[in-house]
Design an enzyme around this catalytic site. Structure first.
Site, PDB file in Angstrom:
ATOM      1  NE  ARG A 294     116.248 -10.216  64.634  1.00 54.75           N
ATOM      2  CZ  ARG A 294     116.948 -11.228  65.269  1.00 54.75           C
ATOM      3  NH1 ARG A 294     117.414 -12.104  64.505  1.00 54.75           N
ATOM      4  NH2 ARG A 294     117.344 -11.003  66.680  1.00 54.75           N
ATOM      5  CG  PHE A 424     109.443  -4.131  67.708  1.00 56.44           C
ATOM      6  CD1 PHE A 424     107.978  -3.939  67.744  1.00 56.44           C
ATOM      7  CD2 PHE A 424     109.780  -3.967  65.969  1.00 56.44           C
ATOM      8  CE1 PHE A 424     107.127  -3.816  66.610  1.00 56.44           C
ATOM      9  CE2 PHE A 424     108.949  -3.957  65.021  1.00 56.44           C
ATOM     10  CZ  PHE A 424     107.583  -3.726  65.366  1.00 56.44           C
ATOM     11  CD  GLU A 425     110.028  -8.991  64.866  1.00 58.84           C
ATOM     12  OE1 GLU A 425     110.982  -9.553  64.159  1.00 58.84           O
ATOM     13  OE2 GLU A 425     108.793  -8.932  64.950  1.00 58.84           O
ATOM     14  N   GLY A 426     114.964  -6.704  67.915  1.00 61.31           N
ATOM     15  CA  GLY A 426     116.301  -6.388  67.990  1.00 61.31           C
ATOM     16  C   GLY A 426     116.580  -5.015  67.808  1.00 61.31           C
TER      17      GLY A 426
END
Length: 645
Positions: A294, A424-426
């Site tokens: 992240r 995105f990516e959470g």
């Protein structure tokens, strides 16, 4: 005898939580600055003095950055990528020759072996030249094949795949499905054991790099059977395997050059030797990979902040209104100050988190998540403020500006490109819940059984006794601390600027944050997980406190090195003053908000009570289903997969 194929799973809310909980790292074997912060303990010693890379890491990193800068300035045409919605093949080949595919891969496998710090500096640099190119490299190395194999792969897997990833092969990470987003318990793609292979069937959505990838990391569900534990499992899959079809190259409002698609698997055979980790460990591998992965996203936000500051400064000096440059008007000046101070803080958060990742002395799962959350939100705000500063020119495209003879500033493109970072990516909402779960882990460890309806009275009694011991020691420590002593953190006073009040503020408000969390758990108990508005504010407060800490520590590092220390102190001071205002507002909104009223309105909306409010418009969305059919089976569409050689 192979196991039968899986039916699409249906799961209850409790089962979904159990799957997510099982994928978490359960233990805290290393100290965590952010975890301590949420518990009301301001452990400045974990981040100060600011950790620094080795001389060798700096030498190798700076040497590569010089080559990468030359490549970006001479070979990357961002306007062409935006116009054609595609990164030219020759640019990708050039990146391969430069070694950019292997920035994080160990030299023994043909990579450059850069540290996380310099990997992120490289992503920021290339992302400033073209965000789409930055995403290509990030998706390949941060969440694609190299990172999971680095952490969980066997020696044989590393030897087989990492040299390819470092030099020639682009990789992609395939988790999301058309009907599965942040709830992986419903994952439908199956991997059925058959002899020495697994047979994959299913459809994956939003496969960044998937259109051009040579290697894939695929998450699929293995059915439980004799000799097979089953569960969501990770596999390295050759992208040109028979039965794989890239059915669509998706298009988006921003990042138009990314190769993001829909990938269908139909009876795709994958050798068992390509399974990463044991069966059932797929989600844990994915989440662990993302802990560090992240950090690539804040790098793009830092780059956007630096560029936004440059454009704001130059434009606000050139543009005059009412007899003076617009920068000298307070309304515009406040925006410039926000961009400058926030860019400094974001870089501080990124570099601190990255260096801690490199040293591996601290558990940074919360720090990495906070960095992603804070950077994505603040990066978007900075770009939005730049568009406002530019006025009508901020809304106009770079091509249009150039066509009428003005500087081709792509402010509106940066705003579009950054918008996805909050998803995105959470997504921000999921990051709130993920971080909140980690932040209250200590409480659930000692008192979780008290609020678990499935636990017996005996278990609850035992938990009550353990909780009593824990809170008897913990709660008194939240009453007073160094933040109440005027002399605390006095070493942060230099160049006429005193940062010590901000660190005292962080210490006091860390304790206040812990007290608020404890009170909320006592008040709502088992219903705490439904209070997503409250939990989001708790996390946002923690993010601000972390950013203030990082900004002060970075300012002191730069001062001690003689690197713009006076100016760094000024920026840290302004950022902390702005942040403290946001923290005060968030604390107020913990208990004074419209959460209950919002819930009632939502119930009314979903019941159709307000349908009259929707009248008077035309809906151009069409009659297609909300979610495309993802039933396993052979593809009926053309394969648009196009590996770049």
């Amino acid at each position: 005898m192979s196991a039968p194929p899986l039916k699409k799973p249906t799961v209850t809310e409790q089962e979904a939580r159990q799957v997510a909980e099982a994928a978490r790292e359960q233990d805290w074997r290393k100290p965590s600055f952010a975890k301590e912060l949420f518990l009301g303990r301001f452990r400045l010693d974990l981040v100060h003095p600011h950790p620094v890379p080795s001389d060798e890491a700096v030498r190798r990193g700076e040497a590569f950055l010089a080559k990468l800068r030359d490549f970006c300035e001479t070979q990357v045409d961002a306007a062409r990528i935006e116009r054609e919605a595609r990164i030219p093949d020759e640019v990708v080949r050039g990146l391969k020759e430069l070694g950019a595919l292997g920035m994080k891969i160990d030299p023994k496998y043909g990579g450059l072996g850069l540290t996380q710090v310099y990997y992120n500096k490289a992503l920021a640099l290339v992302g400033s030249a073209s965000p789409a190119v930055g995403v290509l490299l990030s998706a390949h190395q941060s969440i694609g094949v190299p990172q999971p194999l680095k952490m969980f792969g066997t020696p044989e897997q590393k030897q087989k795949f990492l040299p390819r990833c470092a030099t020639t092969d682009i990789s992609a990470f395939l988790l999301t499905e058309p009907d599965v987003g942040s709830d992986p318990a419903r994952l439908a793609t199956s991997a059925v054991p058959d002899g020495d292979d697994y047979v994959l069937d299913g459809v994956k959505l939003w496969t960044t790099n998937g259109v051009v990838a040579d290697l894939l990391v695929v998450m699929a569900r293995v059915p439980k059977s004799e000799g097979h534990k089953g569960g969501i499992t990770a596999f390295v899959v050759e992208a040109d395997s028979p039965g794989i079809t890239v059915e669509n190259r998706n298009a988006f409002m921003g990042l138009r050059g990314i190769e993001n698609g829909v990938t269908r698997f139909h009876r795709v055979r994958v050798p068992a030797a390509h399974r990463v980790g044991p069966e059932g460990a797929g989600l844990k591998i994915a989440l662990t990979t993302l802990n560090t992965g992240r950090l690539s996203l804040p790098a793009s936000c830092v780059a956007a902040g630096k560029w936004s500051l440059k454009i704001a400064r130059e434009w606000s000096a050139a543009r005059e209104q009412w007899g003076k440059p617009i920068a000298h008007h307070e309304a515009v000046g406040a925006k410039i100050s926000f961009i400058a101070a926030t860019t400094f803080a974001l870089e501080a958060v990124l570099d601190l988190s990255s260096q801690m990742a490199d040293e591996d002395r601290n558990d940074i799962r919360i720090e990495g998540a906070l960095a992603k959350l804070f950077a994505s939100e603040m990066g978007w705000r900075m770009a939005d403020e730049l568009v406002q500063i530019r006025g009508g020119r901020g809304f106009e495209t770079a091509d249009s500006l150039a066509a009428r003879g003005e500087k081709a500033v792509p402010a509106e493109q940066v705003l579009r490109d950054l918008r996805i970072n909050r998803i995105f990516e959470g997504s921000t909402e999921i990051m709130h819940l993920l971080i909140a779960r980690e932040a209250v882990d200590a409480h659930l460890t000692v008192a979780g059984d008290l609020i678990d309806p499935d636990k017996s009275l005996q278990d609850k009694a035992k938990a009550g006794a353990n909780a009593g011991v824990f809170y008897a020691k913990w709660l008194p420590k939240l009453v007073a601390g160094p933040g109440q002593l005027p002399s605390s953190y006095g070493e942060f006073k230099h160049a006429g600027v005193d940062l010590s009040p901000h660190l005292r503020h962080v210490e006091r408000h860390a304790r206040k944050l812990a007290r608020s969390t404890f009170y909320a758990m006592s008040r709502w108990q088992g219903r705490m997980e439904t209070k997503q508005g409250f939990l989001g504010r708790i996390v946002d407060i923690g993010a601000e406190l972390f950013a203030m800490s990082a900004a002060c520590v970075r300012a002191e590092l730069l001062r001690s090195r003689g690197e713009n220390g006076r100016e760094a102190y000024q920026l840290a001071d302004v950022f902390c003053r702005q942040s403290r205002i946001r923290v005060d507002e968030l604390f107020t909104r913990l208990w004074h908000n419209t959460d209950d009223l919002d819930r009632k309105v939502v119930q009314g909306v979903m019941a159709g009570v307000y349908e009259w409010l929707e009248q008077g418009v035309v809906d151009l969305s069409g009659d297609a289903p909300w979610i495309a059919d993802a039933t396993p089976g052979p593809s009926e569409r053309e394969n648009v997969h196009r590996p770049i050689r």
